[in-house]
Design a protein around this motif. Structure first.
Motif, short mmCIF file in Angstrom:
data_model
loop_
_atom_site.label_atom_id
_atom_site.label_comp_id
_atom_site.label_asym_id
_atom_site.label_seq_id
_atom_site.Cartn_x
_atom_site.Cartn_y
_atom_site.Cartn_z
N ALA A 15 0.84 -1.20 0.00
CA ALA A 15 0.00 0.00 0.00
C ALA A 15 0.87 1.25 0.00
N VAL A 16 1.96 1.23 0.78
CA VAL A 16 2.87 2.38 0.82
C VAL A 16 3.54 2.56 -0.54
N ASP A 18 2.38 1.71 -3.47
CA ASP A 18 1.39 2.22 -4.42
C ASP A 18 1.12 3.71 -4.19
N GLU A 19 1.02 4.09 -2.92
CA GLU A 19 0.70 5.48 -2.59
C GLU A 19 1.80 6.44 -3.05
N TYR A 20 3.05 6.02 -2.87
CA TYR A 20 4.16 6.92 -3.19
C TYR A 20 4.88 6.55 -4.49
N HIS A 21 4.28 5.61 -5.24
CA HIS A 21 4.80 5.23 -6.56
C HIS A 21 6.26 4.78 -6.47
#
Length: 236
Positions: A15-16, A18-21
């Motif tokens: 999730a981290v 994905d959030e910060y690419h």
């Protein structure tokens, strides 16, 4: 849940990413990880393999000797990038600061944020409230590093440094007199009571008179009290 914690950890990591690419290209954007009251935990267990990887030259990106480790459970390759900044906060009055081992100390730069009355002067706009806040600050903390007359200085016990015991300037920041009184009653006085209870400060006879005055946003004047309590000639 205890047996499935690796899957929860993996979901969090994904999730981290994905959030910060972070999945495809190595990010160069600075990221900050703040660990509040870092000295209250078992630091060696918290960091684990990170102890070595935290060093600047062991990081991937700009490090001269980058190191990667294989995580014991997931078997994933793990490293610490150069663009990650880790900030740990701690209260130096807390006795647990001495438990930080030297392996961790070598990997951090230590910056002391001292109690500063100039912050009170700058942040409080109301002249009357500012004056009262500064007066209380001076009576509690003193106005110099070698002060011997403040509440903290006259109550200091043990080998604590005077600067480590001073009440932070944020406790005195208030927009109104009522807010300042609330801070004294529910923040400053309970803190000092705990210091006295734990033996960090010595308890003295007139402490309650100090506290009563501070709850009203006023300084306590021992000389005035002594004069009012002294018997008059007619009573003697």
């Amino acid at each position: 849940m205890e047996n499935n914690w690796p899957s929860y950890a993996r979901a969090f990591i994904n999730a981290v990413k994905d959030e910060y690419h972070l999945e495809d290209d190595a990010s160069t954007t600075p990221h900050v990880l703040i660990i509040d009251e870092i000295n209250r935990g078992n630091i060696s267990r918290i960091f684990g393999e990170l102890i070595t990887l935290l060093e600047a030259d062991k990081r991937t990106g700009d490090g001269k000797h980058p190191i990667k480790v294989t995580l014991p459970y997931s078997k994933d390759s793990f490293s610490v990038p150069s663009n990650l900044y880790i900030i740990g906060t701690m209260n130096t009055t807390d006795r647990s600061t001495g438990s930080i081992d030297y392996a961790v100390r070598r990997r951090f730069a230590f910056i002391t944020l001292k109690t500063d009355p100039e912050v009170i002067k700058t942040c409080i706009k109301d002249d009357a409230v500012r004056a009262k806040a500064l007066a209380l600050f001076k009576q509690i903390n003193g106005d110099s590093t070698d002060d011997t007359t403040s509440f903290i200085a006259t109550h200091k016990a043990g080998d604590f440094d005077l600067e480590d015991l001073k009440v932070g300037h944020s406790y005195f920041l208030a927009e109104t007199l009522e807010a300042l009184q609330m801070k004294m009653r529910y923040e400053v006085i309970p803190l000092l009571r705990e210091y006295i209870k734990d033996g960090i400060l010595q308890g003295k006879e007139k402490d309650e008179k100090y506290f009563t005055a501070w709850e009203k946003g006023e300084c306590f004047n021992p000389s005035v009290t002594e004069t009012s309590e002294a018997p008059s000639d007619s009573e003697a």
